[in-house]
Scaffold this active site. Structure first.
Site, short mmCIF file in Angstrom:
data_model
loop_
_atom_site.label_atom_id
_atom_site.label_comp_id
_atom_site.label_asym_id
_atom_site.label_seq_id
_atom_site.Cartn_x
_atom_site.Cartn_y
_atom_site.Cartn_z
N TYR A 1 -3.89 -2.03 -10.24
CA TYR A 1 -3.76 -1.88 -8.79
C TYR A 1 -2.87 -2.99 -8.21
CZ TYR A 1 -5.01 -2.12 -3.86
OH TYR A 1 -4.95 -2.21 -2.48
N TYR B 1 -3.78 3.24 8.27
CA TYR B 1 -5.02 2.52 8.50
C TYR B 1 -5.76 3.15 9.69
CZ TYR B 1 -1.96 -0.62 5.90
OH TYR B 1 -1.07 -1.14 5.01
N SER C 1 0.80 -1.24 0.00
CA SER C 1 0.00 0.00 0.00
C SER C 1 0.82 1.28 0.00
CB SER C 1 -0.93 0.02 1.20
OG SER C 1 -1.97 -0.88 0.96
N LYS D 1 0.27 3.49 -2.86
CA LYS D 1 -0.91 4.37 -2.92
C LYS D 1 -0.52 5.85 -2.86
CE LYS D 1 -4.29 1.06 -1.00
NZ LYS D 1 -3.89 -0.24 -0.60
N VAL E 1 1.28 -3.69 3.90
CA VAL E 1 1.29 -4.98 4.59
C VAL E 1 2.53 -5.82 4.27
CG1 VAL E 1 -1.21 -5.12 4.91
CG2 VAL E 1 -0.17 -6.11 2.86
O1 DON Z 1 -5.12 -4.55 -1.57
C1 DON Z 1 -4.45 -5.36 -0.97
O2 DON Z 1 -4.96 -6.25 -0.34
C2 DON Z 1 -2.93 -5.26 -0.95
N1 DON Z 1 -2.41 -5.48 -2.20
C3 DON Z 1 -2.45 -3.97 -0.34
C4 DON Z 1 -2.65 -4.08 1.08
C5 DON Z 1 -1.99 -3.10 1.94
O3 DON Z 1 -0.78 -2.93 2.02
C6 DON Z 1 -2.93 -2.43 2.86
N2 DON Z 1 -3.54 -1.27 2.31
N3 DON Z 1 -4.02 -0.31 2.64
#
Ligand code: DON
Length: 304
Positions: free
Chosen positions: A189, A240, A64, A67, A258
């Site tokens: 994405y 988050y 993420s 993003k 993550v």
């Molecule tokens: O969308 C997902 O599940 C992951 N590819 C990204 C997750 C992540 O790092 C948390 N995101 N806000």
């Protein structure tokens, strides 16, 4: 003047007891195999000096953190128009939550929850024809590392286990908040999340936010005001539903992923990146939070 190398060494010694704590993300099989005992931290000054400790040159999955760059690239092209399709308030919900979207008619709370990042990816796709390529090329240029690339195994794993992201995207499409075909948006994405970078790469790559919107090459990506906006949304929404705790403990604009990485920005001074794969219950790196807390306490550097 701070002796950043000595400070990073001190931070690493202090966080050693918590390295390995937490749970490695396992909802995507490709992430579950990462060694939880890894730890790295890097700092890149606005003038280009880079300092690091531990596994600071080892690539990991940015997840993420991508993003932030998708938001910056979309904002640089679309300006304030983006805020009609995505909000800028903390969600107080998990990053992949569906419930809020229904109450709020398909407009995600902010660009850093999955729904918001899908909208930014969709818009960047319309604007460039290649959202994932735009993000990768920007990261190559800003990190100074032409080898920055996607991890095809992680991207495939994301796609295979991406039912919740697909649900979010279809739901927003039903409200008219996704312009492109949903499978195409999801594909871009997932590839963006799969980018593999080191702490050194990411500390350099977020330098444009410390330089008030100026890229490593000296051109302007964002206006000073837009750079402030991205930093503000990172501070309030970047970690988050733990953003309040983060602001309290760290006091810097941050974005976590993550994969266990967290980037942080000290305006006028430097970009930071810390990596430790063990996550807390919110999805933030346990060692990363501790390291950034220590860093700001030791240096007194924060936005407050
Ligand atoms: O969308 C997902 O599940 C992951 N590819 C990204 C997750 C992540 O790092 C948390 N995101 N806000």
């Amino acid at each position: 003047m701070h002796d950043f190398q000595a400070i990073l060494d001190e931070v690493m010694a202090a966080v050693r007891p918590v390295v390995g704590q937490g749970r490695v993300a396992n909802y995507i099989p490709a992430l579950a195999s990462v060694d939880p005992s890894r730890f790295g931290m890097a700092l890149a000054t606005v003038d280009g000096d880079v300092f690091g400790v531990g596994d600071w040159r080892m690539p990991f999955s940015v997840q993420s953190i991508s993003k932030v760059f998708a938001l910056a690239l979309t904002l640089s092209r679309d300006g304030d128009a983006i805020w009609r399709r995505v909000g800028k308030e903390p969600s107080g919900n998990p990053f992949n939550s569906l419930v809020q979207l229904e109450y709020e008619q398909g407009v995600p709370r902010n660009p850093f929850i999955n729904a918001g990042a899908l909208v930014m990816t969709d818009r960047l796709l319309s604007l460039t024809g290649d959202s994932r390529g735009a993000v990768r090329d920007f990261l190559r240029a800003e990190s100074g590392n032409p080898a920055v690339d996607f991890d095809a195994v992680v991207a495939a794993s994301e796609a295979e286990h991406g039912h919740r992201n697909a649900a979010l995207a279809h739901f927003m499409k039903s409200y008219g908040n996704i312009e492109n075909p949903v499978p195409l948006v999801l594909e871009h994405y997932f590839w963006q999340c799969s980018l593999s970078m080191s702490c050194a790469d990411l500390a350099r790559a977020c330098g444009f936010l410390a330089r008030h919107g100026r890229t490593a090459g000296g051109t302007r990506l964002l206006s000073r005001s837009q750079a402030k906006q991205v930093n503000a949304v990172m501070l309030t929404c970047g970690t988050y539903d733990a953003a309040g705790e983060f602001a309290y403990r760290v006091g810097l604009p941050c974005k976590s992923g993550v994969g266990g990485g967290i980037i942080a920005v000290i305006p006028n001074r430097c970009g930071l990146c810390v990596w430790g794969p063990g996550l807390d219950s919110h999805g933030n790196s346990v060692a990363g939070v501790e390291a950034l807390d220590r860093f700001t306490t030791l240096t007194g550097l924060s936005v407050f």
